[in-house]
Structure formats: C-alpha cells, structure tokens
Design an enzyme around this catalytic site. Structure first.
Site, PDB file in Angstrom:
ATOM      1  N   THR A   1       0.820  -1.208   0.000  1.00 43.20           N
ATOM      2  CA  THR A   1       0.000   0.000   0.000  1.00 43.20           C
ATOM      3  C   THR A   1       0.858   1.264   0.000  1.00 43.20           C
ATOM      4  O   THR A   1       1.996   1.247   0.479  1.00 43.20           O
ATOM      5  CB  THR A   1      -0.898  -0.007   1.260  1.00 43.20           C
ATOM      6  OG1 THR A   1      -1.416   1.294   1.480  1.00 43.20           O
ATOM      7  CG2 THR A   1      -0.119  -0.388   2.514  1.00 43.20           C
ATOM      8  N   ASP A   2       0.291   2.370  -0.481  1.00 40.59           N
ATOM      9  CA  ASP A   2       0.999   3.665  -0.407  1.00 40.59           C
ATOM     10  C   ASP A   2       1.070   4.182   1.028  1.00 40.59           C
ATOM     11  O   ASP A   2       1.833   5.106   1.321  1.00 40.59           O
ATOM     12  CB  ASP A   2       0.328   4.703  -1.320  1.00 40.59           C
ATOM     13  CG  ASP A   2      -1.138   4.973  -0.987  1.00 40.59           C
ATOM     14  OD1 ASP A   2      -1.706   4.310  -0.091  1.00 40.59           O
ATOM     15  OD2 ASP A   2      -1.734   5.860  -1.640  1.00 40.59           O
ATOM     16  N   GLU A   3       0.273   3.556   1.931  1.00 33.57           N
ATOM     17  CA  GLU A   3       0.236   4.065   3.310  1.00 33.57           C
ATOM     18  C   GLU A   3       1.565   3.873   4.022  1.00 33.57           C
ATOM     19  O   GLU A   3       1.825   4.516   5.046  1.00 33.57           O
ATOM     20  CB  GLU A   3      -0.917   3.409   4.085  1.00 33.57           C
ATOM     21  CG  GLU A   3      -2.231   3.619   3.358  1.00 33.57           C
ATOM     22  CD  GLU A   3      -3.478   3.290   4.151  1.00 33.57           C
ATOM     23  OE1 GLU A   3      -3.430   3.278   5.387  1.00 33.57           O
ATOM     24  OE2 GLU A   3      -4.520   3.052   3.505  1.00 33.57           O
TER      25      GLU A   3
ATOM     26  N   TYR B   1      -1.668  -0.723  10.940  1.00 34.35           N
ATOM     27  CA  TYR B   1      -1.812  -1.371   9.624  1.00 34.35           C
ATOM     28  C   TYR B   1      -0.632  -1.043   8.725  1.00 34.35           C
ATOM     29  O   TYR B   1       0.044  -1.935   8.202  1.00 34.35           O
ATOM     30  CB  TYR B   1      -3.130  -0.937   8.953  1.00 34.35           C
ATOM     31  CG  TYR B   1      -3.175  -1.231   7.459  1.00 34.35           C
ATOM     32  CD1 TYR B   1      -3.187  -2.547   6.990  1.00 34.35           C
ATOM     33  CD2 TYR B   1      -3.192  -0.194   6.516  1.00 34.35           C
ATOM     34  CE1 TYR B   1      -3.218  -2.816   5.622  1.00 34.35           C
ATOM     35  CE2 TYR B   1      -3.224  -0.455   5.155  1.00 34.35           C
ATOM     36  CZ  TYR B   1      -3.242  -1.770   4.711  1.00 34.35           C
ATOM     37  OH  TYR B   1      -3.261  -2.034   3.359  1.00 34.35           O
TER      38      TYR B   1
ATOM     39  N   LYS C   1       2.399  -3.412   7.155  1.00 37.08           N
ATOM     40  CA  LYS C   1       2.650  -3.555   5.710  1.00 37.08           C
ATOM     41  C   LYS C   1       4.082  -3.124   5.393  1.00 37.08           C
ATOM     42  O   LYS C   1       4.764  -3.769   4.596  1.00 37.08           O
ATOM     43  CB  LYS C   1       1.648  -2.735   4.880  1.00 37.08           C
ATOM     44  CG  LYS C   1       0.214  -3.232   4.928  1.00 37.08           C
ATOM     45  CD  LYS C   1       0.011  -4.644   4.395  1.00 37.08           C
ATOM     46  CE  LYS C   1       0.164  -4.754   2.905  1.00 37.08           C
ATOM     47  NZ  LYS C   1      -0.237  -6.106   2.413  1.00 37.08           N
TER      48      LYS C   1
HETATM   49  P1  NAD Z   1      -9.547  -7.569   2.217  1.00 37.75           P
HETATM   50  O1  NAD Z   1      -9.528  -7.311   3.676  1.00 37.75           O
HETATM   51  O2  NAD Z   1     -10.772  -7.299   1.427  1.00 37.75           O
HETATM   52  O3  NAD Z   1      -9.150  -9.094   1.942  1.00 37.75           O
HETATM   53  C1  NAD Z   1      -8.131  -9.755   2.642  1.00 37.75           C
HETATM   54  C2  NAD Z   1      -8.264 -11.260   2.367  1.00 37.75           C
HETATM   55  O4  NAD Z   1      -7.175 -11.923   3.045  1.00 37.75           O
HETATM   56  C3  NAD Z   1      -9.565 -11.848   2.902  1.00 37.75           C
HETATM   57  O5  NAD Z   1     -10.113 -12.732   1.945  1.00 37.75           O
HETATM   58  C4  NAD Z   1      -9.115 -12.618   4.144  1.00 37.75           C
HETATM   59  O6  NAD Z   1      -9.931 -13.740   4.432  1.00 37.75           O
HETATM   60  C5  NAD Z   1      -7.707 -13.032   3.752  1.00 37.75           C
HETATM   61  N1  NAD Z   1      -6.856 -13.282   4.922  1.00 37.75           N
HETATM   62  C6  NAD Z   1      -6.702 -12.464   6.006  1.00 37.75           C
HETATM   63  N2  NAD Z   1      -5.871 -13.058   6.889  1.00 37.75           N
HETATM   64  C7  NAD Z   1      -5.478 -14.240   6.349  1.00 37.75           C
HETATM   65  C8  NAD Z   1      -4.624 -15.287   6.773  1.00 37.75           C
HETATM   66  N3  NAD Z   1      -3.991 -15.233   7.957  1.00 37.75           N
HETATM   67  N4  NAD Z   1      -4.459 -16.365   5.958  1.00 37.75           N
HETATM   68  C9  NAD Z   1      -5.102 -16.435   4.767  1.00 37.75           C
HETATM   69  N5  NAD Z   1      -5.940 -15.482   4.320  1.00 37.75           N
HETATM   70  C10 NAD Z   1      -6.112 -14.394   5.093  1.00 37.75           C
HETATM   71  O7  NAD Z   1      -8.296  -6.760   1.642  1.00 37.75           O
HETATM   72  P2  NAD Z   1      -8.131  -6.009   0.243  1.00 37.75           P
HETATM   73  O8  NAD Z   1      -8.679  -4.646   0.365  1.00 37.75           O
HETATM   74  O9  NAD Z   1      -8.589  -6.928  -0.843  1.00 37.75           O
HETATM   75  O10 NAD Z   1      -6.542  -5.881   0.204  1.00 37.75           O
HETATM   76  C11 NAD Z   1      -5.749  -6.921  -0.367  1.00 37.75           C
HETATM   77  C12 NAD Z   1      -4.275  -6.533  -0.264  1.00 37.75           C
HETATM   78  O11 NAD Z   1      -4.064  -5.292  -0.948  1.00 37.75           O
HETATM   79  C13 NAD Z   1      -3.797  -6.295   1.172  1.00 37.75           C
HETATM   80  O12 NAD Z   1      -2.500  -6.835   1.281  1.00 37.75           O
HETATM   81  C14 NAD Z   1      -3.789  -4.777   1.320  1.00 37.75           C
HETATM   82  O13 NAD Z   1      -2.792  -4.378   2.238  1.00 37.75           O
HETATM   83  C15 NAD Z   1      -3.449  -4.348  -0.097  1.00 37.75           C
HETATM   84  N6  NAD Z   1      -3.945  -3.032  -0.510  1.00 37.75           N
HETATM   85  C16 NAD Z   1      -5.265  -2.702  -0.346  1.00 37.75           C
HETATM   86  C17 NAD Z   1      -5.731  -1.450  -0.798  1.00 37.75           C
HETATM   87  C18 NAD Z   1      -7.185  -1.072  -0.681  1.00 37.75           C
HETATM   88  O14 NAD Z   1      -7.537   0.061  -1.034  1.00 37.75           O
HETATM   89  N7  NAD Z   1      -8.063  -1.958  -0.263  1.00 37.75           N
HETATM   90  C19 NAD Z   1      -4.848  -0.544  -1.387  1.00 37.75           C
HETATM   91  C20 NAD Z   1      -3.488  -0.923  -1.535  1.00 37.75           C
HETATM   92  C21 NAD Z   1      -3.068  -2.169  -1.103  1.00 37.75           C
HETATM   93  P1  TYD Z   2     -10.670   3.861   4.309  1.00 40.75           P
HETATM   94  O1  TYD Z   2     -11.638   3.453   3.257  1.00 40.75           O
HETATM   95  O2  TYD Z   2     -10.758   3.237   5.662  1.00 40.75           O
HETATM   96  O3  TYD Z   2      -9.215   3.685   3.671  1.00 40.75           O
HETATM   97  P2  TYD Z   2      -7.765   4.115   4.271  1.00 40.75           P
HETATM   98  O4  TYD Z   2      -7.904   4.497   5.681  1.00 40.75           O
HETATM   99  O5  TYD Z   2      -6.973   2.859   4.105  1.00 40.75           O
HETATM  100  O6  TYD Z   2      -7.308   5.238   3.385  1.00 40.75           O
HETATM  101  O7  TYD Z   2     -10.782   5.443   4.514  1.00 40.75           O
HETATM  102  C1  TYD Z   2     -10.626   6.335   3.433  1.00 40.75           C
HETATM  103  C2  TYD Z   2     -10.701   7.738   3.999  1.00 40.75           C
HETATM  104  O8  TYD Z   2     -12.042   7.973   4.469  1.00 40.75           O
HETATM  105  C3  TYD Z   2      -9.794   7.966   5.204  1.00 40.75           C
HETATM  106  O9  TYD Z   2      -9.290   9.306   5.150  1.00 40.75           O
HETATM  107  C4  TYD Z   2     -10.723   7.827   6.402  1.00 40.75           C
HETATM  108  C5  TYD Z   2     -12.054   8.311   5.856  1.00 40.75           C
HETATM  109  N1  TYD Z   2     -13.258   7.691   6.458  1.00 40.75           N
HETATM  110  C6  TYD Z   2     -14.289   8.492   6.950  1.00 40.75           C
HETATM  111  O10 TYD Z   2     -14.211   9.739   6.913  1.00 40.75           O
HETATM  112  N2  TYD Z   2     -15.392   7.880   7.468  1.00 40.75           N
HETATM  113  C7  TYD Z   2     -15.511   6.518   7.544  1.00 40.75           C
HETATM  114  O11 TYD Z   2     -16.551   6.016   8.072  1.00 40.75           O
HETATM  115  C8  TYD Z   2     -14.454   5.708   7.020  1.00 40.75           C
HETATM  116  C9  TYD Z   2     -14.550   4.215   7.082  1.00 40.75           C
HETATM  117  C10 TYD Z   2     -13.342   6.344   6.475  1.00 40.75           C
END
Ligand code: NAD
Ligand code: TYD
Length: 359
Positions: A136-138, A163, A167
C-alpha cells in the site's frame, strides 16, 4: 500451463484480480486461491468461477507453515501474488496484534515456502518463478496538503498506523529476501482501491450502503483528508503487467492520478445515486447531504496520499484507465445489482463492529 498461487483471493482486490486474470487468460493459466476466510473473505465473490477446472480453493491460514509448505510441495507454483492481509486501518488501531501476525509473520511463511520450493542448490532459482507482494501507499506516511508533493518509490518509509507499520514491515522482509537471497520478487505499493466486492467497512461501500438505507454518513475530522482512488480492475491489470514486463527486484508505485477529499467523494456518491435511482424508488427522497455527519477524527489520521506512477508507466506501459466518474457508476451499479451480497456481509458480526466503531 503457468500456475498462480493467489493468497487472500476471497477478499476485495484478490477476488477482482482472479476474475481479471480469467477474463484475460481464460484456460491458459491455473489459479490456486489460499484464504482462511476471515470476516473479509467471502467465497460468494468467486461463485461464478468456482466450477472452472483451472481454479481451486484451499482454506488455509498463511501463518500455517505446514499447510503452506504442502501447497508448494503438491503443486509446481510459478507465480505467487500475495494479497492476504488484515487491511482496515480502524481495526488495526483497536487490535494491532493480528495485523503483525498475518501481515508480517504470514508474509515470512510464504517467502520461506516459495524460496525452499524455487531455489536450486547453487542459490540460483528455477526458471520463470516470481513472487509479487501487494502493498500500500500508506507505508510512505502522509503528505502535506500542498498538491505538488507525491509518493515516489524512493520516498522514505514512514508508517503511522499499526496497519501501515505492519505492511511496511512485510515490504522490508520481501526486500531483505531480494537483497540477501536474490529472491525473484516485486513489491507494489498501491493507492486506495474501489469497485465491486469491497467490504462496507471502507469509505466508498460504507457510504453507498448507508445512503441507500437512509443512515448517517460518518465523516472523520474535517473531511478534507485526501486519498488517491484507483478502480480495482486497473490495480489487477497493473499487478499482471508488473509480473509480465516489470524488472524483477523492483518496487512499483501504482496510483490513480485521482486525488479527492473524502467530503468530495461523499458528495459525488450522493449525486450519482440520485442520478442513477429512478424517481419511483422510495429510497431516493432521503438521499441528500443532510445525511452527512462529522464525527471524531481517526487517531493518527494521515492527511494526504498521492502516488506518482511514473516508474510503472515507463517500465510496463501501465496507466490508470478508468476515470473516477465512470468507475463510481460501475461500482454503484454493482451494489444495486448485489443487494443480497450486501445483506449477507452486513448481517451478524458487521452490526457489532459498526455499533462499537461508530458509537
Ligand atoms: P480484504 O480485507 O478485502 O481481503 C483480505 C483477504 O485476506 C480476505 O479474503 C481474508 O480472508 C484473507 N486473509 C486475512 N488473513 C489471512 C490469513 N492469515 N491467511 C489467509 N488469508 C487471510 O483486503 P483487500 O482490500 O482486498 O486488500 C488486499 C491486499 O491489498 C492487502 O495486502 C492490502 O494491504 C493491499 N492493498 C489494499 C488497498 C485497498 O484500497 N483496499 C490498497 C493498496 C493495497
Ligand atoms: P478507508 O476506506 O478506511 O481507507 P484508508 O484508511 O486505508 O485510506 O478510509 C478512506 C478515507 O475515508 C480515510 O481518510 C478515512 C475516511 N473515512 C471516513 O471519513 N469515514 C468513515 O466512516 C471511514 C470508514 C473512512
């Protein structure tokens, strides 16, 4: 036929990636999806592909060394695409330990298993084996409001939430494997994704779901925090292009060139819902800005994220294709058409989480 091991394939991005890969390669690849099905993992996301001969699901925890080693010994894995993680910042603030366990330890178990399976006696690797760590960019921390600053691959790692710290730690482990063992891997750091199958603890699906139910729309702090939103299919494509065309051992930033304040996102969703719902829909009259409710800010809330995706563009030709105005309509349309999916994931434990989180 190339075999992919996808971890976390029942989650949001993982399931979209699996769909993307079958749309692109159809019968030319095999995918094994390993997921332990936490609250965020949902096999309904994969219902339409589960009958394929070239797809299989293994329910296992990535921290379970024996189970992961067994998958590598029973299959000739060519590619690992590692999504499995605890992914929600708010949950990490309440319970950091599970983030360390899954995101750090789980990544170490996978790296070890892949290295054992792929390394030759002389320290070289079997041909065409690749591991991609999805991050992630975070990990880069927070940018000032000034919109001329961006995250580059060379930006210092400066995570603020449990988190992003977990990462960043897993990214460092992958880097250590690349540097120490010449392990064939890439790291990708992507901005916020949105699209179908996203669990409604994240901003966009939470706002869509609450608005459709006439519930308050919680905005943290002043609502002016900025995220760089990318449509999930563009992320799936970027991952594939890094594995196909990227330089092994490199880190790539993936981003949408689409920075928006949270409050802007919420107003766009409200407006789009009103445009898309027919006048006869009884929910329509309640969907307006009076639902917006400012709530206490998130602890350590990062102000602004913005990715410079120059390197991935130069090396692979990738760029974000989906305009936000189109991506958000596709996303809302998907949620309209999948009301049962939303009902299923918001029953039970989600209600408890929501009450506790937003009390
Ligand atoms: P998500 O929470 O929707 O899905 C995570 C999946 O991992 C789930 O299916 C869960 O059951 C599985 N999982 C969790 N713990 C596990 C374990 N111990 N063993 C096996 N499976 C396990 O997450 P997402 O939003 O799809 O993110 C996927 C990846 O992308 C993550 O690594 C996250 O850090 C990264 N990412 C997410 C975003 C975003 O905007 N959602 C952006 C950048 C990077
Ligand atoms: P989120 O979807 O949790 O992603 P991330 O924290 O990984 O960027 O949140 C996106 C942005 O929205 C973040 O600045 C937090 C804000 N946010 C709210 O303002 N209200 C909410 O209920 C949630 C879940 C997030």
């Amino acid at each position: 036929m190339r075999t992919y091991l996808v971890t976390g394939g029942a989650g949001f991005i993982g399931s979209n990636y699996i769909h993307y890969m079958f749309r692109k390669y159809d019968g030319d690849i095999r995918i094994i999806n390993v997921d332990c099905l936490t609250y965020a993992g949902n096999l309904e996301n994969l219902r339409d592909i589960e009958q394929r001969d070239n797809y299989s699901f293994v329910k296992a925890d990535i921290c379970d060394k024996e189970a992961i080693d067994r998958i590598f010994s029973e299959n000739d894995i060519d590619r690992v695409v590692h999504f499995a993680a605890e992914s929600h910042v708010d949950r990490s603030i309440r319970d950091p330990e599970i983030f360390v366990r899954t995101n750090v330890l789980g990544t170490a178990v996978l790296l070890n298993a892949a290295r054992k399976a792929w390394e030759n006696e002389d320290g070289s690797y079997k041909e065409d084996k690749k591991f991609l760590h999805v991050s992630t960019d975070e990990v880069y921390g927070s940018l000032p409001d000034d919109d001329s600053a961006f995250f580059y691959e060379t930006s210092p790692v400066d995570p603020h939430s449990p988190y992003s710290a977990s990462k960043a730690s897993s990214d460092m482990l992958v880097k250590a494997y690349i540097d120490t063992y010449r392990f064939p891997a890439n790291i990708t750091n992507c901005s916020n994704n949105y699209g179908p199958y996203q669990f409604p603890e994240k901003l966009i699906p939470l706002i869509i779901n609450n608005a459709l139910n006439g519930k308050k729309l919680p905005v943290y702090g002043d609502g002016r925090n900025v995220r760089d939103w990318l449509y999930v299919d563009d992320h799936a494509k970027a991952i594939d292009m890094v594995q196909e065309k990227g330089r092994l051992g490199e880190r790539y930033n993936i981003g949408g060139h689409n920075e928006k304040q949270n409050i802007e996102i919420i107003k766009i969703i409200l407006q789009t819902l009103n445009e898309m719902l027919p006048d006869s829909d009884p929910r329509k009259s309640a969907i307006n800005e009076s639902l917006i409710t400012y709530v206490e800010d998130r602890k350590g809330h990062d102000r602004r994220y913005a990715i410079a995706p120059d390197k991935i563009k130069a090396d692979t030709g990738w760029y974000p294709e989906t305009m936000f105005k189109d991506g958000i309509r596709l996303t809302i349309k998907w949620y309209f058409e999948h009301e049962d999916w939303m009902k299923n994931v918001t029953s039970g434990d989600y209600q408890k989480y929501y009450q506790e989180m937003y009390k």
